[in-house]
Design a protein around this motif. Structure first.
Motif, PDB file in Angstrom:
ATOM      1  N   GLN A 135      45.905  41.794  41.444  1.00 56.55           N
ATOM      2  CA  GLN A 135      46.335  40.422  41.148  1.00 56.55           C
ATOM      3  C   GLN A 135      46.415  40.142  39.651  1.00 56.55           C
ATOM      4  O   GLN A 135      46.607  39.009  39.232  1.00 56.55           O
ATOM      5  CB  GLN A 135      45.367  39.431  41.797  1.00 56.55           C
ATOM      6  N   TYR A 136      46.290  41.210  38.836  1.00 50.39           N
ATOM      7  CA  TYR A 136      46.342  41.053  37.385  1.00 50.39           C
ATOM      8  C   TYR A 136      47.355  42.021  36.806  1.00 50.39           C
ATOM      9  O   TYR A 136      47.668  43.058  37.382  1.00 50.39           O
ATOM     10  CB  TYR A 136      44.962  41.304  36.763  1.00 50.39           C
ATOM     11  N   GLY A 137      47.871  41.679  35.657  1.00 56.92           N
ATOM     12  CA  GLY A 137      48.786  42.537  34.922  1.00 56.92           C
ATOM     13  C   GLY A 137      48.662  42.243  33.447  1.00 56.92           C
ATOM     14  O   GLY A 137      47.744  41.548  32.999  1.00 56.92           O
ATOM     15  N   LEU A 138      49.624  42.755  32.659  1.00 57.47           N
ATOM     16  CA  LEU A 138      49.632  42.501  31.225  1.00 57.47           C
ATOM     17  C   LEU A 138      50.609  41.381  30.901  1.00 57.47           C
ATOM     18  O   LEU A 138      51.734  41.344  31.400  1.00 57.47           O
ATOM     19  CB  LEU A 138      50.026  43.774  30.467  1.00 57.47           C
ATOM     20  N   GLY A 139      50.159  40.459  30.068  1.00 56.57           N
ATOM     21  CA  GLY A 139      51.012  39.369  29.644  1.00 56.57           C
ATOM     22  C   GLY A 139      51.912  39.776  28.487  1.00 56.57           C
ATOM     23  O   GLY A 139      51.879  40.929  28.022  1.00 56.57           O
ATOM     24  N   ALA A 197      46.172  36.983  34.885  1.00 52.00           N
ATOM     25  CA  ALA A 197      46.377  36.898  36.322  1.00 52.00           C
ATOM     26  C   ALA A 197      47.832  36.633  36.645  1.00 52.00           C
ATOM     27  O   ALA A 197      48.551  35.963  35.903  1.00 52.00           O
ATOM     28  CB  ALA A 197      45.507  35.786  36.906  1.00 52.00           C
ATOM     29  N   LYS A 198      48.270  37.192  37.788  1.00 48.39           N
ATOM     30  CA  LYS A 198      49.616  36.919  38.299  1.00 48.39           C
ATOM     31  C   LYS A 198      49.545  35.669  39.179  1.00 48.39           C
ATOM     32  O   LYS A 198      49.409  35.746  40.388  1.00 48.39           O
ATOM     33  CB  LYS A 198      50.120  38.109  39.119  1.00 48.39           C
ATOM     34  N   GLY A 199      49.594  34.523  38.566  1.00 44.96           N
ATOM     35  CA  GLY A 199      49.395  33.287  39.308  1.00 44.96           C
ATOM     36  C   GLY A 199      47.909  33.030  39.507  1.00 44.96           C
ATOM     37  O   GLY A 199      47.068  33.614  38.837  1.00 44.96           O
ATOM     38  N   GLU A 200      47.576  32.171  40.452  1.00 47.13           N
ATOM     39  CA  GLU A 200      46.176  31.871  40.728  1.00 47.13           C
ATOM     40  C   GLU A 200      45.578  32.989  41.582  1.00 47.13           C
ATOM     41  O   GLU A 200      46.027  33.234  42.708  1.00 47.13           O
ATOM     42  CB  GLU A 200      46.054  30.542  41.471  1.00 47.13           C
ATOM     43  N   TRP A 205      35.846  32.688  35.192  1.00 47.63           N
ATOM     44  CA  TRP A 205      35.425  33.865  35.950  1.00 47.63           C
ATOM     45  C   TRP A 205      36.619  34.572  36.600  1.00 47.63           C
ATOM     46  O   TRP A 205      36.499  35.726  37.034  1.00 47.63           O
ATOM     47  CB  TRP A 205      34.425  33.473  37.025  1.00 47.63           C
ATOM     48  N   ARG A 206      37.746  33.902  36.696  1.00 46.88           N
ATOM     49  CA  ARG A 206      38.926  34.492  37.332  1.00 46.88           C
ATOM     50  C   ARG A 206      40.056  34.774  36.344  1.00 46.88           C
ATOM     51  O   ARG A 206      41.032  35.440  36.691  1.00 46.88           O
ATOM     52  CB  ARG A 206      39.452  33.544  38.419  1.00 46.88           C
ATOM     53  N   ALA A 207      39.936  34.265  35.126  1.00 50.46           N
ATOM     54  CA  ALA A 207      41.040  34.370  34.167  1.00 50.46           C
ATOM     55  C   ALA A 207      41.254  35.793  33.674  1.00 50.46           C
ATOM     56  O   ALA A 207      42.382  36.184  33.354  1.00 50.46           O
ATOM     57  CB  ALA A 207      40.789  33.436  32.976  1.00 50.46           C
ATOM     58  N   HIS A 208      40.196  36.588  33.602  1.00 44.00           N
ATOM     59  CA  HIS A 208      40.302  37.952  33.075  1.00 44.00           C
ATOM     60  C   HIS A 208      39.837  38.925  34.153  1.00 44.00           C
ATOM     61  O   HIS A 208      38.828  38.685  34.833  1.00 44.00           O
ATOM     62  CB  HIS A 208      39.429  38.082  31.822  1.00 44.00           C
ATOM     63  N   PRO A 209      40.532  40.051  34.334  1.00 43.52           N
ATOM     64  CA  PRO A 209      40.162  40.979  35.413  1.00 43.52           C
ATOM     65  C   PRO A 209      38.744  41.538  35.269  1.00 43.52           C
ATOM     66  O   PRO A 209      38.099  41.828  36.283  1.00 43.52           O
ATOM     67  CB  PRO A 209      41.213  42.089  35.303  1.00 43.52           C
ATOM     68  N   ALA A 210      38.269  41.683  34.034  1.00 43.83           N
ATOM     69  CA  ALA A 210      36.913  42.224  33.861  1.00 43.83           C
ATOM     70  C   ALA A 210      35.879  41.297  34.481  1.00 43.83           C
ATOM     71  O   ALA A 210      34.992  41.738  35.231  1.00 43.83           O
ATOM     72  CB  ALA A 210      36.624  42.431  32.372  1.00 43.83           C
ATOM     73  N   TYR A 211      35.969  39.996  34.184  1.00 43.97           N
ATOM     74  CA  TYR A 211      35.004  39.051  34.735  1.00 43.97           C
ATOM     75  C   TYR A 211      35.209  38.874  36.238  1.00 43.97           C
ATOM     76  O   TYR A 211      34.245  38.657  36.983  1.00 43.97           O
ATOM     77  CB  TYR A 211      35.113  37.708  34.015  1.00 43.97           C
ATOM     78  N   ALA A 212      36.449  38.973  36.687  1.00 47.54           N
ATOM     79  CA  ALA A 212      36.703  38.903  38.127  1.00 47.54           C
ATOM     80  C   ALA A 212      36.030  40.068  38.843  1.00 47.54           C
ATOM     81  O   ALA A 212      35.371  39.896  39.874  1.00 47.54           O
ATOM     82  CB  ALA A 212      38.204  38.897  38.392  1.00 47.54           C
TER      83      ALA A 212
END
Length: 621
Positions: A114-118, A125-128, A143-150
Motif C-alpha cells: 500500500q506504499y510507493g515512492l512519491g 501511501a497510495k491513498g489512505e 503511524w500510517r503515513a510512512h511504511p516504516a512506522y506502519a
C-alpha cells in the motif's frame, strides 16, 4: 533499583544525550533538507547534556539515600516477576513458529503493497492505507503515513495477537495458570508497545524535532518527580485541596476511633427520613470518591433527597495498626451503626458497603443475625461488592504463594504502602493507566490535567499488613466467606446464608475489579429479598453517575433469574443513572420522616462535634 539487569527506564532515559547527538540530529537534518548548522548541533548537544545531568543527579540521590533504593514505582520489580512467570512456559513449538513466520511475511507484503515512492523519491501511501489491524494507541495518522512506522506497529499488533492465541491453545495448563499467563502476557506486550519508545513513535519524534528536545527535558522532570515520590502521576495534584474543591459537602466529624472518623452531613431539607444512612467506603481508597464535587457527589445528592447521611472515613494504616485484622473492620462497622443509633435515638440504620467494605458489611450482617441483632440494619446496599470470590477476575492473579510472599515482604513495618496497591490496580489496565501516561507525561512532556477523579485515584491509603494477608488468603484465594462457619469474626462463626436483610445490589457492566458475574453471586447466598441492578460502565463510573449527567444506563429484571446470563436476557434497560431507582427502593423500606432539627443538624446548639468535614483522617498518608 535492582541488580537483576538493566533498568528499562534507565535504558529509555539515560541515553537521551545520545538521542540528541547521534539520533535526532540526522532526523532534523533530513526533515529540513539542509545540513544542521553549528548552532543547531550545539542546541541538540545542550539538550542531551541537560538530560544526562538530570539523570546523573537523580542516581547520585539514590546512592546517598538508601531508602530511595526501594522506590515503589521501580518497574523492574514488577517486570521481573512477570518475566519469571513467562519464562516457565514455552509459548510456541517449532511448527507454530514456522507458521508464525510465514503469516508475518504475508502481513508485511500486505502492508508494503500500500506504499510507493512519491515525486520526491520519499516513501508515501497510495491513498489512505487499509491496514489489517487497528488499535487506539496507533490512531494518529503519523503511524500510517510512512511504511516504516506502519510495519512497526502492525508487526507489534500481529505478534501480540498471535502470542495471546498461543496462550489460549497451550496444552497442560490449569485454568488458573492459563489465566495468570494471559495476564502476564498482556502485561509484557503492553510494555513492549512501540508507542512507549521515543525512536519508534513518530508522534514523539515529531514533537522532539519541533521543540528541539524540550519535550524530553520536561518529560525527564516529570519522570524524576514521580520516581522521587514513588508513584506514577496522572494529574496535577496542586489543583485540588480537600474541603475546598473536593470533599466539599458540609458536615461535621461526630465520632472518632483509632481506625475511623464518622462524618455526619448537614441537612438541606426541612424533614428527613427517620432511618439514617451510613456509608462504608473501601479503606483501600479515600472516601471522597462519593463526594468529588457538587455535580458528582453521591453524598450531596443523597442529602438533597432528605436523608441523614453518615460517612466513615477510614484512617490510612501506619505501624500502630500492625495488629489490625478483618475482625477489627467488622467491629468498626458495628461501632458506627451503634453510635448512630444512640446519637439519633433510632432503632436501625440503612447501610451502604462499597467494594471491600461491602464484603465486610456482609460479614457484619451475618454476625448481627447470628447474635439476634439484625434489626439494627433496616436495609443494606452493596456497591460493586463481592462475597463469593470464585469468579473474582484478574485480581486472582495476585494471590498465589509467590505473590503473597512478596506482599508480606513489602509489609515489614506492619502495613502495606498504598503505592503498591496503586501500582497493582494500574497494572490491571496497563495501557490506560500506565503506558498512556508514560507517553504523554515522559515522552511528549505534556502538562498534567486537573482531573478530580484521577487525583482521587492517586491519593493512596496504606493497608494493615495482617488484614491484607488475611483478606487475600481467606477470601480471594480460599473463598471461605461463602462456606458456612468457615470463618469466625469477633469470636462468632460467620454464615452469610443467615442474612435476611432487604438488600439492593449494584454491579458494573464493565467492572474489572469486581466483575458483574462475581457480584451477582450474592444472590446465591443471602436469603432475604434482594434487588440486583446492573449499571453501565465500571467500578467507579458505574457508581458515581449522577442523574443530571444523563450518562450510561442501567438494567433491572423483575423476574426470577437464576444467573447473570438469565438476568441479562430478560432485563429492561433504563437510560441514565440508577440513583433514582435506589432512592425509590430505599423509601419503600421505610418512608417515615422527622424534622431535620436537634442532632439531625450536626454541630448545632448543645451538640459537641470534633471538627468540620472532611476531617483529618482523609488527609493522612
Amino acid at each position: 533499583m535492582t541488580d537483576d539487569g538493566p533498568d528499562p527506564f534507565t535504558n529509555m532515559f539515560e541515553a537521551p544525550a545520545k538521542f540528541a547527538r547521534t539520533m535526532f540530529a540526522p532526523f532534523a537534518e533530513a526533515s529540513s533538507g539542509t545540513p544542521l548548522s553549528a548552532e543547531d548541533m550545539r542546541e541538540w548537544t545542550a539538550v542531551g547534556a541537560k538530560l544526562q545531568g538530570m539523570w546523573l543527579e537523580y542516581q547520585t540521590e539514590q546512592l546517598t539515600n538508601p531508602q530511595a533504593l526501594a522506590a515503589y514505582m521501580d518497574p523492574t520489580r514488577w517486570m521481573k516477576l512477570a518475566q519469571d512467570w513467562y519464562r516457565q512456559m514455552p509459548i510456541a513449538n517449532p511448527a507454530q513458529q514456522q507458521a508464525l513466520m510465514q503469516e508475518g511475511m504475508a502481513m508485511w507484503q500486505q502492508v508494503l503493497g500500500q506504499y510507493g515512492l512519491g515525486p520526491d523519491g520519499q516513501p508515501e501511501a497510495k491513498g489512505e492505507p487499509d491496514l489489517p489491524r487497528t488499535d487506539r494507541r496507533f490512531a494518529d495518522p503519523r503511524w500510517r503515513a510512512h511504511p516504516a512506522y506502519a510495519l512497526i506497529h502492525q508487526t507489534y499488533l500481529f505478534l501480540a495477537e498471535r502470542v495471546a492465541d498461543m496462550v489460549d491453545k497451550m496444552e497442560g495448563l490449569s485454568d488458573d495458570k492459563r489465566e495468570q499467563l494471559r495476564f502476564t502476557t498482556r502485561t509484557i506486550t503492553e510494555a513492549a508497545s512501540p508507542a512507549n519508545f521515543p525512536l519508534l513513535n513518530p508522534v514523539v519524534m515529531e514533537r522532539t524535532l519541533e521543540t528541539r528536545g524540550e519535550n524530553l527535558v520536561k518529560g525527564m522532570e516529570h519522570l524524576l518527580a514521580d520516581l522521587r515520590r514513588g508513584q506514577l502521576s496522572h494529574t496535577d495534584a496542586s489543583a485540588f485541596k480537600l474541603g475546598e474543591n473536593i470533599a466539599v459537602t458540609p458536615g461535621k466529624v461526630v465520632h472518632e476511633t483509632p481506625m475511623y472518623q464518622l462524618i455526619q452531613y448537614s441537612p438541606t431539607t426541612e424533614t428527613v427520613l427517620d432511618v439514617p444512612l451510613v456509608i462504608f467506603p473501601p479503606w483501600i481508597n479515600r472516601f471522597y470518591i462519593l463526594d468529588l464535587n457538587a455535580k458528582k457527589s453521591f453524598v450531596r445528592w443523597a442529602v438533597e433527597q432528605g436523608i441523614t447521611v453518615f460517612m466513615v472515613s477510614w484512617k490510612s494504616a501506619d505501624a500502630s495498626m500492625k495488629n489490625v485484622i478483618w475482625d477489627d473492620y467488622v467491629r468498626a462497622q458495628m461501632d458506627a451503626i451503634d453510635h448512630i443509633r444512640e446519637r439519633l435515638d433510632v432503632k436501625h440504620v440503612h447501610a451502604i458497603g462499597y467494594c471491600v467494605s461491602g464484603t465486610t458489611l456482609a460479614a457484619t450482617l451475618a454476625l448481627l443475625h447470628r447474635r439476634g441483632e439484625q434489626d439494627k440494619v433496616k436495609s443494606a446496599t452493596f456497591f460493586t461488592a463481592q462475597v463469593d470470590f470464585e469468579k473474582a477476575g484478574e485480581l486472582l492473579n495476585f494471590v498465589d504463594d509467590n505473590q503473597l510472599g512478596m506482599v508480606k515482604a513489602m509489609s515489614a513495618d506492619g502495613y502495606l504502602d498504598g503505592r503498591y496497591m496503586a501500582a497493582t490496580f494500574n497494572m490491571l489496565r496497563g495501557t490506560d493507566l500506565i503506558w498512556n501516561y508514560v507517553v504523554s507525561n515522559y515522552l511528549l512532556g505534556e502538562d498534567y490535567p486537573a482531573f478530580d477523579l484521577l487525583h482521587w485515584n492517586g491519593d493512596v491509603t496504606n493497608l494493615p499488613a495482617k488484614w491484607h494477608q488475611q483478606y487475600l488468603t481467606d477470601l480471594y484465594r480460599d473463598n471461605k466467606l461463602v462456606e458456612a462457619d468457615a470463618l469466625s469474626v469477633d469470636g462468632t462463626p460467620v454464615d452469610i446464608g443467615l442474612v435476611k436483610t432487604p438488600t439492593y445490589v449494584q454491579a458494573g457492566k464493565e467492572d474489572h475489579i469486581a466483575p458483574a458475574e462475581s457480584v451477582w453471586r450474592i444472590n446465591d447466598h443471602f436469603s432475604g429479598p434482594l434487588k440486583f441492578v446492573l449499571a453501565g460502565s465500571g467500578h467507579i463510573a458505574g457508581v458515581v453517575n449522577p442523574p443530571d449527567a444523563k450518562k450510561y444506563q442501567y438494567w433491572t429484571n423483575d423476574g426470577s433469574p437464576r444467573t447473570l446470563a438469565e438476568f441479562r436476557e430478560g432485563a429492561e434497560e433504563h437510560p441514565g443513572s440508577w440513583w433514582p431507582d435506589w432512592i425509590d427502593w430505599l423509601r419503600q423500606q421505610d418512608d417515615a420522616t422527622v424534622p431535620a432539627k436537634g442532632k439531625r443538624k450536626p454541630g448545632g446548639k448543645g451538640d459537641t462535634v470534633i471538627e468540620d468535614a472532611p476531617g483529618r483522617y482523609v488527609s493522612t498518608r
